[in-house]
Design a protein around this motif. Structure first.
Motif, short mmCIF file in Angstrom:
data_model
loop_
_atom_site.label_atom_id
_atom_site.label_comp_id
_atom_site.label_asym_id
_atom_site.label_seq_id
_atom_site.Cartn_x
_atom_site.Cartn_y
_atom_site.Cartn_z
N ARG A 153 0.83 -1.20 0.00
CA ARG A 153 0.00 0.00 0.00
C ARG A 153 0.87 1.26 0.00
NH1 ARG A 153 -2.74 -0.91 4.38
NH2 ARG A 153 -1.72 0.56 5.79
N LYS A 154 1.92 1.25 0.80
CA LYS A 154 2.82 2.39 0.88
C LYS A 154 3.48 2.65 -0.47
CE LYS A 154 6.69 4.21 3.60
NZ LYS A 154 7.65 3.93 4.70
N ALA A 155 3.89 1.60 -1.15
CA ALA A 155 4.54 1.73 -2.46
C ALA A 155 3.55 2.25 -3.50
CB ALA A 155 5.11 0.39 -2.90
N ALA A 156 2.32 1.75 -3.47
CA ALA A 156 1.31 2.17 -4.43
C ALA A 156 0.95 3.65 -4.23
CB ALA A 156 0.06 1.30 -4.29
N LEU A 157 0.83 4.08 -2.98
CA LEU A 157 0.52 5.48 -2.69
C LEU A 157 1.64 6.40 -3.15
CD1 LEU A 157 -1.03 5.08 0.87
CD2 LEU A 157 -2.24 5.87 -1.17
N ALA A 158 2.88 5.95 -2.96
CA ALA A 158 4.04 6.75 -3.35
C ALA A 158 4.16 6.86 -4.86
CB ALA A 158 5.31 6.15 -2.77
N ALA A 159 3.65 5.86 -5.57
CA ALA A 159 3.79 5.82 -7.03
C ALA A 159 2.73 6.66 -7.75
CB ALA A 159 3.73 4.38 -7.52
N GLY A 160 1.68 7.04 -7.05
CA GLY A 160 0.60 7.80 -7.68
C GLY A 160 0.30 9.10 -6.96
N SER A 161 -0.63 9.86 -7.54
CA SER A 161 -1.02 11.15 -6.95
C SER A 161 -2.30 10.97 -6.14
CB SER A 161 -1.23 12.19 -8.06
OG SER A 161 -0.04 12.37 -8.81
N TYR A 162 -2.19 10.17 -5.10
CA TYR A 162 -3.37 9.84 -4.30
C TYR A 162 -3.46 10.73 -3.05
CZ TYR A 162 -3.39 5.55 -7.09
OH TYR A 162 -3.42 4.65 -8.12
N LEU A 163 -4.71 10.97 -2.63
CA LEU A 163 -4.97 11.70 -1.40
C LEU A 163 -5.64 10.81 -0.36
CD1 LEU A 163 -6.27 15.16 -2.70
CD2 LEU A 163 -4.00 14.62 -1.78
N ALA A 164 -6.18 9.67 -0.79
CA ALA A 164 -6.88 8.78 0.13
C ALA A 164 -6.88 7.37 -0.43
CB ALA A 164 -8.31 9.26 0.35
N ALA A 165 -7.33 6.44 0.41
CA ALA A 165 -7.38 5.03 0.00
C ALA A 165 -8.55 4.33 0.67
CB ALA A 165 -6.07 4.33 0.37
N VAL A 166 -9.04 3.29 0.01
CA VAL A 166 -10.05 2.40 0.57
C VAL A 166 -9.31 1.15 1.04
CG1 VAL A 166 -12.06 0.96 0.07
CG2 VAL A 166 -11.92 3.27 -0.87
N HIS A 167 -9.45 0.80 2.31
CA HIS A 167 -8.73 -0.33 2.89
C HIS A 167 -9.57 -1.59 3.01
CE1 HIS A 167 -5.43 2.24 5.09
NE2 HIS A 167 -5.51 2.48 3.80
N GLY A 168 -10.90 -1.42 3.06
CA GLY A 168 -11.76 -2.58 3.26
C GLY A 168 -11.96 -2.92 4.72
N ARG A 169 -11.86 -1.92 5.60
CA ARG A 169 -12.06 -2.14 7.03
C ARG A 169 -12.61 -0.86 7.65
NH1 ARG A 169 -7.73 0.12 9.99
NH2 ARG A 169 -5.97 0.78 8.69
N GLU A 170 -13.16 -0.98 8.86
CA GLU A 170 -13.69 0.19 9.53
C GLU A 170 -12.68 0.76 10.52
OE1 GLU A 170 -16.17 -1.49 13.35
OE2 GLU A 170 -17.19 -1.49 11.41
N CYS A 171 -12.94 1.97 10.96
CA CYS A 171 -12.06 2.66 11.91
C CYS A 171 -12.14 1.99 13.27
CB CYS A 171 -12.50 4.13 12.01
SG CYS A 171 -11.71 5.05 13.33
N CYS A 172 -11.00 1.53 13.77
CA CYS A 172 -10.96 0.85 15.07
C CYS A 172 -11.15 1.82 16.23
CB CYS A 172 -9.63 0.11 15.23
SG CYS A 172 -9.38 -1.22 14.05
#
Length: 202
Positions: free
Chosen positions: A36-55
């Motif tokens: 996930r860290k590598a994918a975020l660094a490779a693109g111009s992203y501001l957010a991500a969907v993880h598939g989980r709720e806030c703990c």
């Protein structure tokens, strides 16, 4: 390249609220932390969907900042990431009275920024003058790298922000010429248009 995730109504509303485009959301479901860290660094992203709720607070929106925090809980992280990725000016200011050097970034007119430092008596002085500035891409990243190069000169400074005292890490005890040399090394790695003030301080 990963697919742009389908967003539900709650995610769309949250993204719109914080100025996040659909194309700036990474589908990080099924990725490890490292992936996930590598994918975020490779693109111009501001957010991500993880598939989980806030703990922490049980938010089910499932929209996370690039630093891995729930956007509902920590919306300021999205704004910080926008600033980090923006194009603008990296500047060096100096105070003759305190012999301190300040580095910073701005997307506004540089004269307005220097005027603000003076009006706020930033770091306890109102004699800030522009020493050098340059336009750059990803100004937040450049500023962070410059702070790292100058960390041995760092002078933590208390600042009143939004009626709360916080510690600023943008002031240094080195000569502005030292900061400028380090900044130029960083700027040489990207296409820029350098600009000097009309009467630079020495």
């Amino acid at each position: 390249m990963r697919k742009i995730p389908s967003l539900n109504a709650a995610q769309k509303a949250l993204a719109i609220k914080h100025g996040i485009l659909h194309s700036q959301v990474l589908d990080a479901r099924g990725l490890t932390f490292k992936e996930r860290k590598a994918a975020l660094a490779a693109g111009s992203y501001l957010a991500a969907v993880h598939g989980r709720e806030c703990c922490a607070n049980g938010h089910t929106t499932d929209l996370w900042s690039t630093s891995g925090h729930c956007v509902v809980c920590h919306p300021q992280n999205v704004q910080m990431q926008k600033k980090h990725s923006a194009s603008g000016l990296v500047y060096i200011a100096c105070s003759a009275r305190t012999k301190l050097t300040k580095i910073g970034i701005t997307e506004d007119e540089i004269d307005c920024r220097i005027g603000y430092l003076r009006s706020q008596s930033y770091a306890g002085t109102d004699d800030w003058k522009l020493y050098f500035c340059a336009s750059a891409h990803e100004i937040g990243k450049v500023e962070g790298a410059l702070k790292l190069q100058l960390q041995v000169f760092k002078v933590p400074t208390p600042q009143l922000r939004a009626l709360e005292w916080k510690t600023s890490h943008e002031v240094f005890s080195c000569l502005p010429s030292k900061a400028k040399r380090e900044l130029q090394k960083l700027l040489d790695k990207q296409p820029i248009h350098r600009r000097r003030p009309s009467s630079p301080e020495t």
